[in-house]
Design a protein around this motif. Structure first.
Motif, PDB file in Angstrom:
ATOM      1  N   CYS A 263       0.827  -1.223   0.000  1.00 44.96           N
ATOM      2  CA  CYS A 263       0.000   0.000   0.000  1.00 44.96           C
ATOM      3  C   CYS A 263       0.853   1.261   0.000  1.00 44.96           C
ATOM      4  O   CYS A 263       0.537   2.251  -0.665  1.00 44.96           O
ATOM      5  N   ILE A 264       1.972   1.212   0.713  1.00 42.40           N
ATOM      6  CA  ILE A 264       2.802   2.432   0.822  1.00 42.40           C
ATOM      7  C   ILE A 264       3.369   2.805  -0.547  1.00 42.40           C
ATOM      8  O   ILE A 264       3.430   3.984  -0.914  1.00 42.40           O
ATOM      9  N   LEU A 265       3.727   1.805  -1.337  1.00 42.05           N
ATOM     10  CA  LEU A 265       4.276   2.060  -2.686  1.00 42.05           C
ATOM     11  C   LEU A 265       3.154   2.485  -3.629  1.00 42.05           C
ATOM     12  O   LEU A 265       3.329   3.372  -4.468  1.00 42.05           O
ATOM     13  N   PHE A 266       2.000   1.887  -3.464  1.00 42.53           N
ATOM     14  CA  PHE A 266       0.816   2.242  -4.278  1.00 42.53           C
ATOM     15  C   PHE A 266       0.482   3.716  -4.066  1.00 42.53           C
ATOM     16  O   PHE A 266       0.343   4.491  -5.019  1.00 42.53           O
ATOM     17  N   HIS A 267       0.372   4.138  -2.816  1.00 48.26           N
ATOM     18  CA  HIS A 267       0.020   5.543  -2.537  1.00 48.26           C
ATOM     19  C   HIS A 267       1.135   6.489  -2.969  1.00 48.26           C
ATOM     20  O   HIS A 267       0.879   7.591  -3.461  1.00 48.26           O
ATOM     21  N   ASP A 268       2.385   6.033  -2.832  1.00 44.25           N
ATOM     22  CA  ASP A 268       3.503   6.883  -3.258  1.00 44.25           C
ATOM     23  C   ASP A 268       3.412   7.145  -4.755  1.00 44.25           C
ATOM     24  O   ASP A 268       3.571   8.275  -5.226  1.00 44.25           O
ATOM     25  N   ALA A 269       3.124   6.092  -5.534  1.00 43.03           N
ATOM     26  CA  ALA A 269       3.049   6.242  -6.996  1.00 43.03           C
ATOM     27  C   ALA A 269       1.933   7.203  -7.375  1.00 43.03           C
ATOM     28  O   ALA A 269       2.127   8.126  -8.178  1.00 43.03           O
ATOM     29  N   PHE A 270       0.771   7.031  -6.746  1.00 41.62           N
ATOM     30  CA  PHE A 270      -0.358   7.892  -7.130  1.00 41.62           C
ATOM     31  C   PHE A 270      -0.181   9.320  -6.604  1.00 41.62           C
ATOM     32  O   PHE A 270      -0.660  10.279  -7.215  1.00 41.62           O
ATOM     33  N   SER A 271       0.562   9.480  -5.519  1.00 41.16           N
ATOM     34  CA  SER A 271       0.760  10.870  -5.064  1.00 41.16           C
ATOM     35  C   SER A 271       1.704  11.602  -6.024  1.00 41.16           C
ATOM     36  O   SER A 271       1.536  12.794  -6.299  1.00 41.16           O
ATOM     37  N   ARG A 272       2.681  10.875  -6.592  1.00 41.60           N
ATOM     38  CA  ARG A 272       3.543  11.509  -7.604  1.00 41.60           C
ATOM     39  C   ARG A 272       2.739  11.870  -8.847  1.00 41.60           C
ATOM     40  O   ARG A 272       2.894  12.935  -9.437  1.00 41.60           O
ATOM     41  N   LEU A 273       1.844  10.970  -9.227  1.00 42.57           N
ATOM     42  CA  LEU A 273       1.004  11.236 -10.408  1.00 42.57           C
ATOM     43  C   LEU A 273       0.084  12.418 -10.128  1.00 42.57           C
ATOM     44  O   LEU A 273      -0.089  13.315 -10.966  1.00 42.57           O
ATOM     45  N   ASP A 274      -0.496  12.462  -8.920  1.00 47.06           N
ATOM     46  CA  ASP A 274      -1.373  13.590  -8.550  1.00 47.06           C
ATOM     47  C   ASP A 274      -0.609  14.912  -8.558  1.00 47.06           C
ATOM     48  O   ASP A 274      -1.112  15.937  -9.030  1.00 47.06           O
ATOM     49  N   ASN A 275       0.617  14.889  -8.047  1.00 45.54           N
ATOM     50  CA  ASN A 275       1.423  16.126  -8.049  1.00 45.54           C
ATOM     51  C   ASN A 275       1.655  16.620  -9.474  1.00 45.54           C
ATOM     52  O   ASN A 275       1.488  17.797  -9.783  1.00 45.54           O
ATOM     53  N   ALA A 276       2.000  15.679 -10.347  1.00 44.53           N
ATOM     54  CA  ALA A 276       2.234  16.061 -11.750  1.00 44.53           C
ATOM     55  C   ALA A 276       0.942  16.586 -12.362  1.00 44.53           C
ATOM     56  O   ALA A 276       0.925  17.629 -13.047  1.00 44.53           O
ATOM     57  N   ALA A 277      -0.172  15.908 -12.058  1.00 46.95           N
ATOM     58  CA  ALA A 277      -1.466  16.318 -12.617  1.00 46.95           C
ATOM     59  C   ALA A 277      -1.834  17.726 -12.159  1.00 46.95           C
ATOM     60  O   ALA A 277      -2.266  18.572 -12.962  1.00 46.95           O
ATOM     61  N   SER A 278      -1.623  18.011 -10.881  1.00 44.20           N
ATOM     62  CA  SER A 278      -2.034  19.353 -10.413  1.00 44.20           C
ATOM     63  C   SER A 278      -1.119  20.426 -10.978  1.00 44.20           C
ATOM     64  O   SER A 278      -1.578  21.531 -11.324  1.00 44.20           O
ATOM     65  N   GLU A 279       0.175  20.109 -11.158  1.00 49.47           N
ATOM     66  CA  GLU A 279       1.061  21.116 -11.774  1.00 49.47           C
ATOM     67  C   GLU A 279       0.647  21.382 -13.218  1.00 49.47           C
ATOM     68  O   GLU A 279       0.639  22.507 -13.699  1.00 49.47           O
ATOM     69  N   ILE A 280       0.239  20.348 -13.909  1.00 50.24           N
ATOM     70  CA  ILE A 280      -0.216  20.522 -15.305  1.00 50.24           C
ATOM     71  C   ILE A 280      -1.466  21.378 -15.330  1.00 50.24           C
ATOM     72  O   ILE A 280      -1.609  22.325 -16.118  1.00 50.24           O
ATOM     73  N   ARG A 281      -2.385  21.082 -14.406  1.00 52.42           N
ATOM     74  CA  ARG A 281      -3.661  21.827 -14.403  1.00 52.42           C
ATOM     75  C   ARG A 281      -3.435  23.290 -14.053  1.00 52.42           C
ATOM     76  O   ARG A 281      -4.170  24.175 -14.469  1.00 52.42           O
ATOM     77  N   LEU A 282      -2.350  23.549 -13.275  1.00 50.13           N
ATOM     78  CA  LEU A 282      -2.031  24.943 -12.915  1.00 50.13           C
ATOM     79  C   LEU A 282      -1.166  25.605 -13.983  1.00 50.13           C
ATOM     80  O   LEU A 282      -0.668  26.718 -13.813  1.00 50.13           O
ATOM     81  N   GLY A 283      -0.893  24.841 -15.065  1.00 53.39           N
ATOM     82  CA  GLY A 283      -0.092  25.406 -16.150  1.00 53.39           C
ATOM     83  C   GLY A 283       1.374  25.545 -15.770  1.00 53.39           C
ATOM     84  O   GLY A 283       2.124  26.311 -16.378  1.00 53.39           O
ATOM     85  N   LYS A 284       1.786  24.746 -14.783  1.00 52.23           N
ATOM     86  CA  LYS A 284       3.180  24.853 -14.339  1.00 52.23           C
ATOM     87  C   LYS A 284       3.993  23.688 -14.927  1.00 52.23           C
ATOM     88  O   LYS A 284       3.441  22.684 -15.384  1.00 52.23           O
ATOM     89  N   GLN A 285       5.328  23.860 -14.886  1.00 53.96           N
ATOM     90  CA  GLN A 285       6.197  22.755 -15.331  1.00 53.96           C
ATOM     91  C   GLN A 285       6.162  21.647 -14.275  1.00 53.96           C
ATOM     92  O   GLN A 285       6.132  21.905 -13.084  1.00 53.96           O
TER      93      GLN A 285
END
Ligand SMILES: O=P(O)(O)O[C@H]1[C@H](OP(=O)(O)O)[C@@H](OP(=O)(O)O)[C@H](O)[C@@H](O)[C@H]1OP(=O)(O)O
Length: 508
Positions: free
Chosen positions: A367-389
């Motif tokens: 579970c810890i690796l599962f959540h780690d992977a999705f939190s990285r994906l979420d971080n990338a997704a929110s930066e994209i949505r904010l128009g950031k690199q």
């Protein structure tokens, strides 16, 4: 290499120019020494010349228009240098057996399988969870190999050439302190994987992104993993002739060796022999007995000399001689295809009950690796949505077969309708849970996040450089990221490592 030549190399890699063929002999990579002093087979701490071999851009052009899936017909029967049973080596198998096109060109990629979901889509993040490269046997297995070698050397009789070769030419060169450390082939596994991934994802795995700090490295603390991480980095720094900068990696066993820290898994599975009872029953059952008797007959020794452990030791000798030295060892002559399929099933049973669907805690420990992977994906997704690199374009995480398999299980991959048991071998010939196809050395799970514009994000999984579809999400090969999160909603909301790994969870 001059700046002009470097630019030409980079252009050629990017453009896949046919007709140009360059040989780049790159040298030096420093590795962490992990062995007892003076070990002759240990990879030295000092730098070592590793000829990169030939980066042929001609192949790049040829392979990028190579249509359809990869050829899986390596058909070792035609190649006397490849044991006919190599496709049954389970987690002791070479990466090349799951990607046979690499046998003729280790740097070949099939970019056509990675067509973006649409013209508007661009890759914005890659998470790569990778098993270490080829390694020595563990000391546990080296002891068994040594015992078997003495039986064969002293007691076997017969005139077969393969037996004479074992008894008079082959020497037991494995030493217990090798204990699972990375070998030279394992260094090359990761260097070559790094170059192939840079060709598959040139906008993400690039010199600019690496130098810019957009590529992160995380590893298990085991030597084989640290040295694999160093080798992966060396593959990139040598490709781009980077000599003026080094790149960090973080050692994180909570993530990459979560199984050691999940108390319930340690108690209920790792330290509980009863958890692997199906494995033990199979190893004492009729299929394995037939194998051990056939081996004893081939060696002309008493049946009592060849136990299931001895049969497994012989199988591992064949597998390691091939994986480490690429030789078709005389040890392989102790098996026919039926024998190899039985030994493969015994390995799959171990992995199924120790790391996969056999016990729920096996997958929940990841579970810890599962959540780690999705939190990285979420971080990338929110930066994209904010128009950031995207600040973390690539995450390279190096672990073990037992890092990858619980996560693949948690995501539902390779689940058959029937569990693997000691009594249903005969009906499991077509099972999808086959570690020979899933978990060779350098096996890798890739999660690729696409930005398709207008807030549309998509996520593509690949295993061993081949696209997969998330189980139960078969509508499209590259589903919407939100649909993937919906699909795994229960795990994203739950799957709490501390809760799942509590010893007496939920008991009064
Ligand atoms: O049978 P061995 O001792 O080689 O088993 C190893 C594991 O190797 P695998 O079963 O995956 O081939 C090894 O996994 P690896 O990915 O690091 O090679 C694991 O780390 C090691 O502890 C042994 O696993 P076991 O379950 O303790 O037997």
């Amino acid at each position: 290499m001059s700046a002009m030549r470097q630019a030409a190399v980079r252009r050629a890699v990017r453009n896949g120019l046919a007709g140009q063929s360059r040989t780049h002999h790159v040298t030096r990579v420093g590795l962490v020494s992990g062995s007892a002093p003076g070990h002759t087979n240990e990879l030295p701490v000092r730098t070592m010349p590793i000829a990169f071999g030939k980066i042929t851009f001609l192949h790049l052009a040829v392979t990028t228009c190579f249509c359809g899936g990869f050829r899986n017909d390596s058909n070792p029967g035609d190649n006397p240098n490849i044991p006919a049973i190599a496709k049954y080596f389970s987690t002791k198998g070479r990466y090349e057996e799951v990607n046979p096109h690499l046998i003729e060109d280790i740097l070949a990629v099939n970019a056509s399988i990675l067509q973006p979901p649409s013209e508007q889509c661009r890759r914005v993040h890659l998470t790569a969870i990778i098993r270490h490269g080829t390694r020595y046997p563990t000391s546990k297995n080296i002891k068994k190999m040594q015992t078997l070698y003495e039986v064969v050397r002293r007691k076997a009789s017969g005139e077969e050439s393969w037996l004479r070769e074992i008894q008079t030419q082959w020497t037991m060169w494995y030493k217990e302190d090798m204990d699972g450390r990375l070998v030279q082939k394992g260094v090359d596994d990761h260097k070559h994987l790094a170059v192939r991934l840079s060709k598959l994802f040139p906008s993400l795995i690039s010199e600019e992104k690496l130098r810019g700090g957009f590529v992160k490295f995380i590893t298990s603390s085991k030597h084989r993993c640290v040295n694999s991480t160093l080798s992966f980095k060396a593959g990139l720094t040598e490709l781009w002739a980077i000599t003026d900068e080094e790149f960090d990696h973080a050692v994180n066993d909570a993530l990459m060796r979560f199984f050691d820290q999940c108390t319930r898994f340690v108690h209920e599975v790792d330290n509980n022999p009863a958890a692997l009872s199906e494995v033990d029953k199979f190893k004492q059952g009729p299929e394995m007995r037939r194998v051990t008797e056939k081996i004893a007959d081939r060696l002309r020794v008493p049946y009592s000399d060849i136990t299931d452990d001895m049969a497994e030791a012989a199988f591992y000798l064949c597998a390691y001689e091939f994986a480490i030295k690429t030789v078709n060892s005389p040890w392989c002559r102790l098996f026919d295809e039926v024998d190899a399929q039985v030994l493969e099933y015994a390995n799959d049973l171990k992995q199924f009950w120790k790391r996969a669907y056999g016990h729920d805690i096996n997958s929940k420990s990841s579970c810890i690796l599962f959540h780690d992977a999705f939190s990285r994906l979420d971080n990338a997704a929110s930066e994209i949505r904010l128009g950031k690199q995207v600040t973390e374009a690539v995450t390279v995480q190096v672990g073990h077969a037992e890092t990858l398999l619980p996560l693949l299980t948690l995501l539902g991959f390779f689940k058959d309708s029937d569990a693997l048991t000691s009594t249903n071998y005969a009906t499991q010939a077509q099972r999808s849970f086959r570690t020979s196809h899933m978990l060779p050395y350098a096996a890798n799970l890739l999660l690729v996040l696409y930005d398709c514009g207008g807030g549309e994000l998509r996520l593509q999984p690949l295993l061993n450089e081949k696209p997969m579809t998330f189980p139960g999400l078969t509508g499209t090969p590259v589903p919407l990221y939100e649909d993937v999160k919906d699909h795994y909603r229960a795990l994203l909301l739950g799957c709490d490592f501390e809760t799942e790994c509590q010893l007496f969870r939920g008991r009064a």
